[in-house]
Enzyme design. Structure first.
Site, PDB file in Angstrom:
ATOM      1  N   ALA A  78      37.868 -65.261 -29.625  1.00 13.78           N
ATOM      2  CA  ALA A  78      39.044 -64.476 -29.945  1.00 13.78           C
ATOM      3  C   ALA A  78      39.599 -65.309 -29.757  1.00 13.78           C
ATOM      4  O   ALA A  78      40.164 -66.242 -29.469  1.00 13.78           O
ATOM      5  CB  ALA A  78      39.554 -62.696 -29.275  1.00 13.78           C
ATOM      6  N   SER A 130      30.403 -52.462 -31.509  1.00 11.82           N
ATOM      7  CA  SER A 130      29.831 -51.891 -29.369  1.00 11.82           C
ATOM      8  C   SER A 130      28.567 -52.156 -29.422  1.00 11.82           C
ATOM      9  O   SER A 130      27.331 -51.426 -30.275  1.00 11.82           O
ATOM     10  CB  SER A 130      30.789 -50.684 -29.539  1.00 11.82           C
ATOM     11  OG  SER A 130      30.807 -50.050 -28.149  1.00 11.82           O
ATOM     12  N   LYS A 184      37.444 -49.766 -33.605  1.00  6.10           N
ATOM     13  CA  LYS A 184      36.627 -50.937 -32.236  1.00  6.10           C
ATOM     14  C   LYS A 184      38.140 -50.289 -31.122  1.00  6.10           C
ATOM     15  O   LYS A 184      36.650 -50.139 -30.023  1.00  6.10           O
ATOM     16  CB  LYS A 184      36.089 -51.677 -32.821  1.00  6.10           C
ATOM     17  CG  LYS A 184      35.122 -52.384 -31.316  1.00  6.10           C
ATOM     18  CD  LYS A 184      34.302 -51.648 -30.557  1.00  6.10           C
ATOM     19  CE  LYS A 184      33.961 -52.615 -30.051  1.00  6.10           C
ATOM     20  NZ  LYS A 184      34.658 -53.294 -29.047  1.00  6.10           N
ATOM     21  N   HIS A 187      38.242 -46.864 -29.726  1.00 11.02           N
ATOM     22  CA  HIS A 187      36.371 -46.542 -29.098  1.00 11.02           C
ATOM     23  C   HIS A 187      36.340 -47.573 -27.706  1.00 11.02           C
ATOM     24  O   HIS A 187      36.724 -46.334 -26.987  1.00 11.02           O
ATOM     25  CB  HIS A 187      35.262 -47.444 -29.748  1.00 11.02           C
ATOM     26  CG  HIS A 187      34.176 -47.702 -29.547  1.00 11.02           C
ATOM     27  ND1 HIS A 187      33.996 -48.544 -28.459  1.00 11.02           N
ATOM     28  CD2 HIS A 187      32.997 -46.992 -29.112  1.00 11.02           C
ATOM     29  CE1 HIS A 187      33.239 -48.214 -28.038  1.00 11.02           C
ATOM     30  NE2 HIS A 187      32.032 -47.476 -28.303  1.00 11.02           N
ATOM     31  N   GLU A 191      36.841 -45.219 -24.192  1.00  8.14           N
ATOM     32  CA  GLU A 191      35.542 -45.509 -23.256  1.00  8.14           C
ATOM     33  C   GLU A 191      36.573 -45.672 -21.808  1.00  8.14           C
ATOM     34  O   GLU A 191      35.427 -45.289 -20.660  1.00  8.14           O
ATOM     35  CB  GLU A 191      34.817 -46.813 -23.873  1.00  8.14           C
ATOM     36  CG  GLU A 191      33.912 -48.155 -22.360  1.00  8.14           C
ATOM     37  CD  GLU A 191      33.967 -49.592 -23.528  1.00  8.14           C
ATOM     38  OE1 GLU A 191      33.472 -49.833 -22.094  1.00  8.14           O
ATOM     39  OE2 GLU A 191      33.592 -49.585 -24.337  1.00  8.14           O
TER      40      GLU A 191
END
Length: 484
Positions: A78, A130, A184, A187, A191
């Site tokens: 990234a 994921s 995401k 998400h 998590e």
């Protein structure tokens, strides 16, 4: 080079290589490119027989091997490396071609990139993935955001490789520009909360009840056959049953208790603050990881004679101990529901802020398989959004409302006993406080607003008439004036 590949993968490290293989396993013709030719050679030597690959030594060869509309999936680090690779591809592509960033990009970067690339006539898709390396190879959950036109091309490709839940592919079109990476991100935030809740449950049983890792592993194994059935509960049982081969001790006892993080949980909390959406469970999970890694501070606290983790629960009679383990299960489920509710609230707020049309029921459905937070109760979450019962909050849908009410007393016993015995349960505690705050007829924010008006003339509203008011605190008699 002949343009025969229907999809390409740029970046062949663990995730990229696994994704390329997954694509090939499902009948796709896959162009592959890595900045280092050696990594491409290694992939071909070890896995080239698994499907139809088109290895390229240069970016020019890679693009030339793709059939139109060219579709290239980027799986690189990234930040600047992603920007560099996007620009290289864009310079070689033509209007209508598609660039997919399947890395863990921050959604504002995706919005920026999509705007720049679309101005050149290309499609840019930010796609959350994921499932880790295993998921990339065997079937992840995927969350693409971009133009609907690009989704028409991507849909059969992605549906061919994702996990299936009850026969349904775990991928759907999320929304425009950064919507996929945003979902995401959330998400991953959920998590964080989920993992911390499991860790707090473990700590209560280990330090509080004096149970061994193996015994606690048995508990989690049993819980995985209840409403808590999920990937994370399943692997928790496996981790706790693992014995270290060097020492013979439980593996969990020889792992340093410093939890790492890569940024997505932090982004979730920072964005929630910007949107004024409380995600207390996720925030406390992020802070708990931060505290775990402050080794010097924790060591100094011990030197200062701070008493850590005062136990006493282990002296309970067997029947009471078993009841407390059940209390933990109830509290875990209730807090887990809160974490998901807060995460979906953040998605709802962002969709309004950025103009995304996100189907929350569809999001819950694609999280049922392939992803790290896959869990049995996602079917119930999807149903609640589909029916409209969760339109205001997941917590108000009948099933989840009943689950919270059922868990209420257990939840409170767990938090109070943890506090009494010095065992930190930040996510259990903050989740319960959020639940209580929602249900409060009147919050102490009225006092805060009074304080703000006193020191900063920030004004306030009244309960008995409309308008904005300010009290002249320094004036004799403290006169109140109506400003509007």
């Amino acid at each position: 080079m002949t343009a025969e590949a229907n999809v390409g993968v740029v970046g062949l490290a663990a995730m990229g290589g696994s994704l390329a293989r997954n694509l090939a396993h499902h009948g796709n013709k896959v162009a592959v490119f890595n900045r280092s030719w050696g990594r491409t050679e290694k992939l071909m030597a070890e896995h080239g027989s698994e499907g139809e690959f088109y290895p390229a030594k240069t970016m020019e060869e890679f693009v030339a091997s793709l059939s139109k509309p060219r579709t290239a999936i980027i799986m690189v680090k990234a930040g600047e490396p992603t920007d560099s690779m996007i620009n290289q591809l864009a310079d070689l592509m033509e209007p209508g071609d598609i660039i997919v960033d399947a890395g863990n990009a921050h959604f504002p970067d995706t919005i920026r990139r999509e705007k720049a690339i679309s101005a050149r006539g290309l499609h840019f898709v930010g796609c959350g993935v994921s499932g880790g390396e295993e998921g990339a190879l065997k079937g992840p959950s995927m969350m693409p955001g971009g133009t609907k036109e690009s989704w028409e091309t991507l849909k059969p490709i992605l549906e061919s490789i994702v996990a299936k839940a009850e026969g349904e592919p775990c991928v759907t079109y999320i929304g425009a520009n950064g919507a996929g990476h945003f979902v995401k991100m959330v998400h991953n935030g959920i998590e964080y909360s989920d993992m911390q809740l499991i860790a707090e449950s473990y700590d209560l049983m280990r330090r509080g009840l004096g149970m061994s890792p193996s015994e606690i592993g048995d508990v989690f194994e049993a819980w995985n056959h209840t409403e808590l059935e999920s990937y994370l509960v399943e692997i928790t049982a496996e981790v706790l049953h693992e014995t270290d081969k060097k020492t013979g001790k439980p593996l969990v006892d020889v792992i340093v208790d410093h939890a790492g993080m890569k940024g997505t949980g932090t982004w979730t909390v920072q964005t929630a603050l910007d949107l004024a959406v409380p995600v207390t469970g996720i925030a406390e999970a992020v802070f708990a990881r931060g505290l775990s890694s402050q080794g010097e501070l924790r060591e100094e606290a011990l030197k200062q004679h701070f008493e850590a983790g005062r136990s006493g629960l282990e002296s309970m009679p067997l029947e009471e101990r078993q009841a407390f383990v059940n209390d933990i299960r109830e509290a875990l489920y209730a807090s887990k529901i809160v974490a998901y509710a807060q995460g979906f609230n953040e998605i709802t707020a962002a969709a309004k802020e950025y103009g995304w049309d996100i189907d929350l029921a569809a999001v819950a459905r694609i999280w049922r398989g392939g992803c790290i937070i896959r869990a049995k109760f996602l079917n119930l979450i999807s149903d609640a959004f589909e029916s409209g019962e969760a339109n205001v909050s997941l917590l108000f849908a009948p099933y989840f409302k009943d689950a919270l009410e059922t868990a209420d007393r257990s939840w409170r016993r767990v938090v109070s006993r943890a506090v009494n015995f010095g065992i930190p349960v930040p996510v259990f505690s903050s989740s319960l406080a959020y639940f209580d705050g929602l249900r409060s007829d009147r919050l102490p924010a009225a006092l805060i607003q009074g304080q703000r008006d006193f020191f900063g003339a920030h004004t306030y509203q009244r309960t008995d008439e409309p308008g904005v008011f300010h009290t002249l605190w320094a004036e004799p008699g403290r006169e109140e004036i109506k400003e509007s």
